[in-house]
Design an enzyme around this catalytic site. Structure first.
Site, PDB file in Angstrom:
ATOM      1  N   LYS A  58      -5.407  17.006   8.858  1.00 44.09           N
ATOM      2  CA  LYS A  58      -6.467  17.119   9.867  1.00 44.09           C
ATOM      3  C   LYS A  58      -6.072  18.102  10.963  1.00 44.09           C
ATOM      4  CE  LYS A  58      -8.090  15.181   7.164  1.00 44.09           C
ATOM      5  NZ  LYS A  58      -7.702  14.493   5.920  1.00 44.09           N
ATOM      6  N   ILE A 188      -9.081  15.948  -1.530  1.00 47.38           N
ATOM      7  CA  ILE A 188      -7.967  16.697  -0.933  1.00 47.38           C
ATOM      8  C   ILE A 188      -8.029  18.179  -1.287  1.00 47.38           C
ATOM      9  CG2 ILE A 188      -5.428  16.920  -0.953  1.00 47.38           C
ATOM     10  CD1 ILE A 188      -5.432  13.814  -1.019  1.00 47.38           C
ATOM     11  N   ASP A 311      -1.795   2.138  -1.161  1.00 47.39           N
ATOM     12  CA  ASP A 311      -2.032   2.992  -2.333  1.00 47.39           C
ATOM     13  C   ASP A 311      -1.384   2.466  -3.612  1.00 47.39           C
ATOM     14  OD1 ASP A 311      -3.418   4.666  -0.676  1.00 47.39           O
ATOM     15  OD2 ASP A 311      -2.135   6.420  -0.964  1.00 47.39           O
ATOM     16  N   HIS A 443     -29.008  10.625  24.126  1.00 46.56           N
ATOM     17  CA  HIS A 443     -29.632  11.883  23.720  1.00 46.56           C
ATOM     18  C   HIS A 443     -29.012  13.032  24.502  1.00 46.56           C
ATOM     19  CE1 HIS A 443     -32.735  14.661  22.436  1.00 46.56           C
ATOM     20  NE2 HIS A 443     -32.869  15.039  23.700  1.00 46.56           N
TER      21      HIS A 443
HETATM   22  C1  LIG Z   1      -3.240  15.617   1.953  1.00 48.79           C
HETATM   23  C2  LIG Z   1      -3.691  14.203   2.172  1.00 48.79           C
HETATM   24  C3  LIG Z   1      -4.655  13.937   3.109  1.00 48.79           C
HETATM   25  C4  LIG Z   1      -5.070  12.636   3.335  1.00 48.79           C
HETATM   26  N1  LIG Z   1      -6.042  12.409   4.273  1.00 48.79           N
HETATM   27  C5  LIG Z   1      -6.462  11.152   4.496  1.00 48.79           C
HETATM   28  C6  LIG Z   1      -7.445  10.893   5.490  1.00 48.79           C
HETATM   29  O1  LIG Z   1      -7.935  11.808   6.170  1.00 48.79           O
HETATM   30  N2  LIG Z   1      -7.834   9.618   5.686  1.00 48.79           N
HETATM   31  C7  LIG Z   1      -7.316   8.580   4.946  1.00 48.79           C
HETATM   32  O2  LIG Z   1      -7.721   7.436   5.154  1.00 48.79           O
HETATM   33  N3  LIG Z   1      -6.381   8.807   3.985  1.00 48.79           N
HETATM   34  C8  LIG Z   1      -5.945  10.051   3.757  1.00 48.79           C
HETATM   35  N4  LIG Z   1      -4.983  10.276   2.810  1.00 48.79           N
HETATM   36  C9  LIG Z   1      -4.452   9.138   2.051  1.00 48.79           C
HETATM   37  C10 LIG Z   1      -3.408   8.377   2.877  1.00 48.79           C
HETATM   38  O3  LIG Z   1      -2.381   9.255   3.260  1.00 48.79           O
HETATM   39  C11 LIG Z   1      -2.852   7.240   2.040  1.00 48.79           C
HETATM   40  O4  LIG Z   1      -3.918   6.431   1.609  1.00 48.79           O
HETATM   41  C12 LIG Z   1      -1.888   6.387   2.844  1.00 48.79           C
HETATM   42  O5  LIG Z   1      -0.782   7.130   3.292  1.00 48.79           O
HETATM   43  C13 LIG Z   1      -1.386   5.226   1.974  1.00 48.79           C
HETATM   44  O6  LIG Z   1      -0.544   4.422   2.731  1.00 48.79           O
HETATM   45  P1  LIG Z   1       0.574   3.525   2.034  1.00 48.79           P
HETATM   46  O7  LIG Z   1       1.310   2.863   3.145  1.00 48.79           O
HETATM   47  O8  LIG Z   1      -0.027   2.714   0.972  1.00 48.79           O
HETATM   48  O9  LIG Z   1       1.542   4.544   1.282  1.00 48.79           O
HETATM   49  P2  LIG Z   1       2.376   5.809   1.793  1.00 48.79           P
HETATM   50  O10 LIG Z   1       1.784   6.429   2.984  1.00 48.79           O
HETATM   51  O11 LIG Z   1       2.571   6.634   0.572  1.00 48.79           O
HETATM   52  O12 LIG Z   1       3.770   5.177   2.239  1.00 48.79           O
HETATM   53  C14 LIG Z   1       4.623   4.611   1.295  1.00 48.79           C
HETATM   54  C15 LIG Z   1       6.029   4.695   1.851  1.00 48.79           C
HETATM   55  O13 LIG Z   1       6.898   3.968   0.992  1.00 48.79           O
HETATM   56  C16 LIG Z   1       8.128   4.674   0.887  1.00 48.79           C
HETATM   57  N5  LIG Z   1       8.760   4.240  -0.365  1.00 48.79           N
HETATM   58  C17 LIG Z   1       8.355   4.468  -1.641  1.00 48.79           C
HETATM   59  N6  LIG Z   1       9.192   3.860  -2.524  1.00 48.79           N
HETATM   60  C18 LIG Z   1      10.136   3.232  -1.765  1.00 48.79           C
HETATM   61  C19 LIG Z   1      11.270   2.429  -2.087  1.00 48.79           C
HETATM   62  N7  LIG Z   1      11.585   2.145  -3.351  1.00 48.79           N
HETATM   63  N8  LIG Z   1      12.024   1.958  -1.073  1.00 48.79           N
HETATM   64  C20 LIG Z   1      11.720   2.235   0.226  1.00 48.79           C
HETATM   65  N9  LIG Z   1      10.649   2.987   0.582  1.00 48.79           N
HETATM   66  C21 LIG Z   1       9.878   3.471  -0.409  1.00 48.79           C
HETATM   67  C22 LIG Z   1       7.714   6.131   0.877  1.00 48.79           C
HETATM   68  O14 LIG Z   1       8.794   6.960   1.275  1.00 48.79           O
HETATM   69  C23 LIG Z   1       6.577   6.113   1.903  1.00 48.79           C
HETATM   70  O15 LIG Z   1       7.041   6.387   3.190  1.00 48.79           O
HETATM   71  C24 LIG Z   1      -4.518  11.572   2.578  1.00 48.79           C
HETATM   72  C25 LIG Z   1      -3.538  11.826   1.622  1.00 48.79           C
HETATM   73  C26 LIG Z   1      -3.106  13.126   1.420  1.00 48.79           C
HETATM   74  C27 LIG Z   1      -2.059  13.390   0.389  1.00 48.79           C
END
Ligand SMILES: Cc1cc2nc3c(=O)[nH]c(=O)nc-3n(C[C@H](O)[C@H](O)[C@H](O)COP(=O)(O)OP(=O)(O)OC[C@H]3O[C@@H](n4cnc5c(N)ncnc54)[C@H](O)[C@@H]3O)c2cc1C
Length: 470
Positions: A58, A188, A311, A443
């Site tokens: 963003k 994306i 995710d 408005h």
């Molecule tokens: C380019 C891009 C733009 C995006 N824009 C948007 C947006 O505008 N709005 C929106 O809502 N979503 C957006 N998203 C999606 C959003 O980033 C994800 O949905 C969100 O980050 C998911 O959160 P999470 O906590 O599930 O996983 P993640 O953010 O992937 O975090 C998971 C974490 O777990 C850690 N991890 C993994 N395995 C292990 C392990 N074995 N031990 C310890 N740590 C571990 C990783 O290092 C990571 O830090 C975008 C994604 C991308 C790629």
């Protein structure tokens, strides 16, 4: 002979694996609820969202849009000479934004007593977690898996930054690609593609299905498609990028094979869960066919003491879905009666114009057996949109014909991502069309379109014609 390792054992109420939006929110909420929480993060606190996703993308989109607006406002009388976009400087600014947010998250965690440690966590059993390369075992009463997902790579397009990149590398580019090929016409790919296009890239998009932004209401997609075409984007639908060699990309299209010579290829074709080497089998956690972790309405996995959020549980891949799941999991773990409900889950796409949706589409509402009434507000009727010089867009409201309950709203307009909040609240509260239609809106604003759209569904629109009732 292998030396005898002494393992230290720590006991925790809850271990959260992964410090992205889902994991850090669960950890903070658990801390607030009095639990002893350990958060294990392999890489950077904030996960994809803060470090490589929502926030950096963003920032880039805002930067590119500002540059584009400066160049395109001549008809309003605004002439800017000598404007240039320095991606190198942008990187410094963007990294500072990311640093401020990630530091803030770590401070919030510490403020509620969450302990954060670095390392790659994996299960040894349902209640034991180890960190790869460390001599410690953590015994957890409960574990929350929040390890997220990562970009799918295409075997014929090996990563080779800056020529072949995923969104992660694209957001770190320090110069603007001249010729950018985006493989995958989803959210994306189009968000980043349009941003680079505004900075000067020639943009080509190749999409395997018959439409851009698959899954989004086609009435909205048409507006973004028009905007892409105005910007001379080459779009190949029903097409596939099949090979890459020294900047030569071969596409299979309905008209036969085509050869392109982009200097940068952005691969953006979906996500796979981060579950490799997590030891899910040792903990007996069940996954679906694609590897995403299966959960119930309380975010609980197939194992009673293990929850999964964000995710890693599958689409939609949205940070705020992870936030909500994090809160719900934490509250369930703390003994509260809570459950997941995705009915009022908004989604925003930061294209130009932006798209934002919440609730049911017209097609989905019909599929679910609703007799629907649709309201359509064209942005050309909005005084505010005209004053912004951005009147190509629309708002589409979906209500149940009999009860007038609001089922969904679908907006393609500037600031759609901000506008959708109002309808999200309306759906969350079970509001009727009359509730929004009868609410005074300021408005001149874009939000008046939401009011008028709902007024139209009940035949009371003032600033647009009412539709004949069938
Ligand atoms: C380019 C891009 C733009 C995006 N824009 C948007 C947006 O505008 N709005 C929106 O809502 N979503 C957006 N998203 C999606 C959003 O980033 C994800 O949905 C969100 O980050 C998911 O959160 P999470 O906590 O599930 O996983 P993640 O953010 O992937 O975090 C998971 C974490 O777990 C850690 N991890 C993994 N395995 C292990 C392990 N074995 N031990 C310890 N740590 C571990 C990783 O290092 C990571 O830090 C975008 C994604 C991308 C790629």
């Amino acid at each position: 002979m292998e030396s005898c390792r002494v393992m230290s054992v720590t006991k925790k109420d809850v271990v959260v694996i992964g410090g992205g939006p889902a994991g850090y929110v669960a950890a903070i909420r658990l801390g607030q609820l009095g639990k002893k929480v350990l958060l294990i993060e392999e890489d950077r606190i904030g996960g994809v969202c803060l470090n490589w996703g929502c926030i950096p993308s963003k920032a880039l989109i805002y930067f590119a849009s500002l540059f584009d607006k400066m160049k395109k406002s001549e008809s309003m009388g605004l002439t800017v000479t000598g404007a240039s976009a320095d991606l190198n400087k942008f990187q410094t600014w963007k990294n500072d934004v990311v640093r401020r947010l990630t530091t803030g998250v770590a401070t919030l965690c510490k403020g509620v007593g969450v302990e954060i440690i670095l390392g790659k966590a994996r299960f040894k059993s349902a209640h034991e977690i180890e960190r790869v390369g460390f001599d410690d075992i953590i015994e957890a009463e409960t574990t929350v898996i929040a390890t997220g997902a990562k970009s799918i790579l295409l075997p014929n397009f090996p990563l080779e930054s800056p020529s072949v990149v995923t969104s992660k590398e694209a957001l770190d580019l320090t110069s603007v690609p001249k010729d950018l090929l985006v493989i995958g016409g989803g959210v994306i790919g189009l968000e980043l593609g349009m941003a680079f296009q505004k900075l000067g890239s020639r943009l080509t998009v190749v999409e395997m299905t018959d439409r851009l932004l698959p899954g989004t209401d086609p009435d909205l997609v048409r507006v973004v498609e028009r905007s892409l075409k105005k910007r001379e984007t080459q779009i190949f639908l029903n097409s596939k990028a099949v090979s890459y060699k020294k900047n030569e990309v071969v596409l299979e299209t309905p008209e036969g094979n085509k050869m392109l010579t982009p200097d940068t290829v952005l691969v953006s074709v979906g996500f796979v869960p981060n579950v490799k080497e997590l030891g899910l089998d040792l903990a007996s956690v069940k996954q679906d066919a694609k590897g995403f972790i299966l959960i119930d309405k309380q975010a609980k996995t197939s194992v009673d003491s293990i929850y999964a959020i964000g995710d890693v549980t599958g689409p939609p891949f949205l940070a705020h879905k992870g936030f909500k799941e994090g809160e719900i999991a934490a509250e369930v773990i703390a003994g509260q009666s809570r459950s997941l409900d995705y009915q009022a889950m908004p989604a925003a796409i930061f294209t130009d114009p932006e798209i934002a949706t919440v609730g049911l589409t017209e097609a989905k509402a019909k599929e679910e057996g609703h007799d629907v009434t649709i309201g359509r507000y064209p942005l050309g009727a909005s005084g505010r949109a005209l004053t912004m010089g951005q009147s190509d867009g629309m708002m589409k409201m979906v209500i149940d014909k009999e009860s007038h309950q609001i089922l969904g709203a679908h907006i393609v307009a500037p600031e759609a991502s901000e506008l959708i909040g109002e309808v999200t609240l309306a759906i969350e509260m079970g509001a009727l069309a009359e509730d929004v239609a009868g609410t005074i809106h300021p408005h001149p604003t874009l939000s008046e379109g939401i009011m008028e759209g709902f007024k139209q569904t009940i035949g009371e629109a003032i600033h647009i014609p009412n539709l004949p009732r069938l």
